[in-house]
Motif scaffolding. Sequence first.
Motif, PDB file in Angstrom:
ATOM      1  N   ILE A  73      -0.607  51.117  76.691  1.00 32.93           N
ATOM      2  CA  ILE A  73       0.405  50.778  75.815  1.00 32.93           C
ATOM      3  C   ILE A  73       1.645  50.348  76.476  1.00 32.93           C
ATOM      4  O   ILE A  73       2.305  49.432  76.462  1.00 32.93           O
ATOM      5  N   GLN A  74       1.755  51.029  77.952  1.00 37.43           N
ATOM      6  CA  GLN A  74       2.950  50.913  78.637  1.00 37.43           C
ATOM      7  C   GLN A  74       3.163  49.464  79.071  1.00 37.43           C
ATOM      8  O   GLN A  74       4.251  48.788  79.110  1.00 37.43           O
ATOM      9  N   VAL A  92       7.387  64.225  70.234  1.00 37.71           N
ATOM     10  CA  VAL A  92       6.638  63.113  70.812  1.00 37.71           C
ATOM     11  C   VAL A  92       5.565  62.703  69.807  1.00 37.71           C
ATOM     12  O   VAL A  92       5.299  61.407  69.718  1.00 37.71           O
ATOM     13  N   CYS A  93       4.672  63.460  69.263  1.00 41.28           N
ATOM     14  CA  CYS A  93       3.647  63.124  68.277  1.00 41.28           C
ATOM     15  C   CYS A  93       4.082  62.180  67.322  1.00 41.28           C
ATOM     16  O   CYS A  93       3.111  61.470  66.884  1.00 41.28           O
ATOM     17  N   SER A 115      -4.131  61.510  79.961  1.00 41.95           N
ATOM     18  CA  SER A 115      -4.646  60.275  79.469  1.00 41.95           C
ATOM     19  C   SER A 115      -5.931  59.546  80.502  1.00 41.95           C
ATOM     20  O   SER A 115      -6.726  58.945  79.940  1.00 41.95           O
ATOM     21  N   CYS A 150       4.379  58.864  68.875  1.00 36.72           N
ATOM     22  CA  CYS A 150       2.958  58.379  69.386  1.00 36.72           C
ATOM     23  C   CYS A 150       2.162  58.030  68.302  1.00 36.72           C
ATOM     24  O   CYS A 150       1.434  56.893  68.183  1.00 36.72           O
ATOM     25  N   THR A 202       5.949  54.441  78.622  1.00 40.64           N
ATOM     26  CA  THR A 202       4.705  55.407  78.267  1.00 40.64           C
ATOM     27  C   THR A 202       5.071  56.024  76.869  1.00 40.64           C
ATOM     28  O   THR A 202       6.281  56.127  76.509  1.00 40.64           O
ATOM     29  N   ILE A 203       4.032  56.906  76.414  1.00 40.41           N
ATOM     30  CA  ILE A 203       4.694  57.448  74.967  1.00 40.41           C
ATOM     31  C   ILE A 203       5.746  58.745  75.361  1.00 40.41           C
ATOM     32  O   ILE A 203       6.717  58.631  74.609  1.00 40.41           O
ATOM     33  N   LEU A 253       3.123  54.552  67.082  1.00 37.70           N
ATOM     34  CA  LEU A 253       2.693  53.405  68.266  1.00 37.70           C
ATOM     35  C   LEU A 253       1.166  53.348  68.118  1.00 37.70           C
ATOM     36  O   LEU A 253       0.570  52.268  68.096  1.00 37.70           O
ATOM     37  N   LYS A 254       0.422  54.485  67.861  1.00 36.94           N
ATOM     38  CA  LYS A 254      -1.090  54.414  67.966  1.00 36.94           C
ATOM     39  C   LYS A 254      -1.537  53.478  66.810  1.00 36.94           C
ATOM     40  O   LYS A 254      -2.292  52.789  66.829  1.00 36.94           O
ATOM     41  N   LEU A 259      -2.111  56.103  76.748  1.00 40.04           N
ATOM     42  CA  LEU A 259      -0.772  56.471  76.189  1.00 40.04           C
ATOM     43  C   LEU A 259       0.105  56.705  77.303  1.00 40.04           C
ATOM     44  O   LEU A 259       1.210  56.971  77.225  1.00 40.04           O
ATOM     45  N   ALA A 267       9.659  58.389  73.655  1.00 36.03           N
ATOM     46  CA  ALA A 267      10.193  59.510  73.015  1.00 36.03           C
ATOM     47  C   ALA A 267      11.428  59.777  73.470  1.00 36.03           C
ATOM     48  O   ALA A 267      12.411  60.102  72.895  1.00 36.03           O
TER      49      ALA A 267
END
Length: 309
Positions: free
Chosen positions: A113-114, A133-134, A90, A137, A120-121, A140-141, A81, A125
Amino acid sequence: MKCKICKGKAVIHLRQHNLALCKEHFIERFERETLRTIRKFKMFDKEEPVVVAVSGGKDSLGVLYLLHKHGYNVRGLYLDLGIHGGFGYSELSKRRVEEFAERYGVEVRIFTIQHDLGYTIPEMAEKRYEPRVCRVCGTLKRYYLNKIAHEMGATTVVTGHNLDDEVATLFGNTLRWDLSYLRRQAPLLPSTHPKLLKRAKPFVFFTEKETAMYAILNGIPYVREECPFSVGAKSILYKEVLNRIEEVSPGTKLRFYREFLRFMKEIRVPEEEQVELKECQVCGMPTVLEVCAVCRMKGVTVPLNPSDQ
Ligand code: AMP
Ligand code: FES
Ligand code: ZN
Ligand code: ZN
């Protein structure tokens, strides 16, 4: 404390079951119960190709270990992430996952992911002016786990969610009486589109204490650090509150969850009323809208709605 079965030295006391067990009998019970949950909820069979989403933590690596040990057709998938948080969260997690793959000879795919998202996450955000951010995240997850596992030819995405996770989420959803989320909280979420894999959580009836014990007793190396963005999250507050209640009244978490599952049958949406999923016009993955939440995020034109995924 003595093991209830063999009278040997107990390593754990499960207050919710009033049961003390030694290493051997704890592991035996833990594995038997997991396999029973998999069968009971018809999660997947032994031959089916399944992918375990591994975060590097005790729960998900424990699931992968257990399924591999019992001869399931299993591979791992780790999403990098790009979270640093001052200590390389990470990177550290990725190293644990790689170590695990090497030690046990299990294939684990690492997906950054990037490379697909361009960010990045935390960068994504920030770009979306989203302080939580969560939330970004989570969307996306869910998207990448499903997409990559589908590309890997799996039928199911297996996650390491445990009883504490599930009950904290349930508590939050109940406080808000959020029916749409409550309806989607189950040990097995079926596939409702050819490109949407089943999602299974075989550890939902175990507390964090049990899953940690299983990983420790088996010598599985795992990341102990929490995601830096989880600090101050509501779910942590809910977990603390529930732990306090559990202390006074052992078994509350399990009862709360089990009763919810019975109740769930009553709030389930009838099949004929279920919203039909379409394919995203950009990436082809399932969505309720013309363009899925992640593709919109990439284009950053429409505000993010987490219920789109
Ligand atoms: P969390 O949402 O962090 O509580 O994690 C719940 C579950 O999601 C874990 O048990 C894993 O199965 C999965 N998961 C979380 N983070 C990752 C990741 N970076 N890569 C793959 N799977 C993950
Ligand atoms: Fe996604 Fe922490 S793991 S924000
Ligand atoms: Zn024993
Ligand atoms: Zn899309």
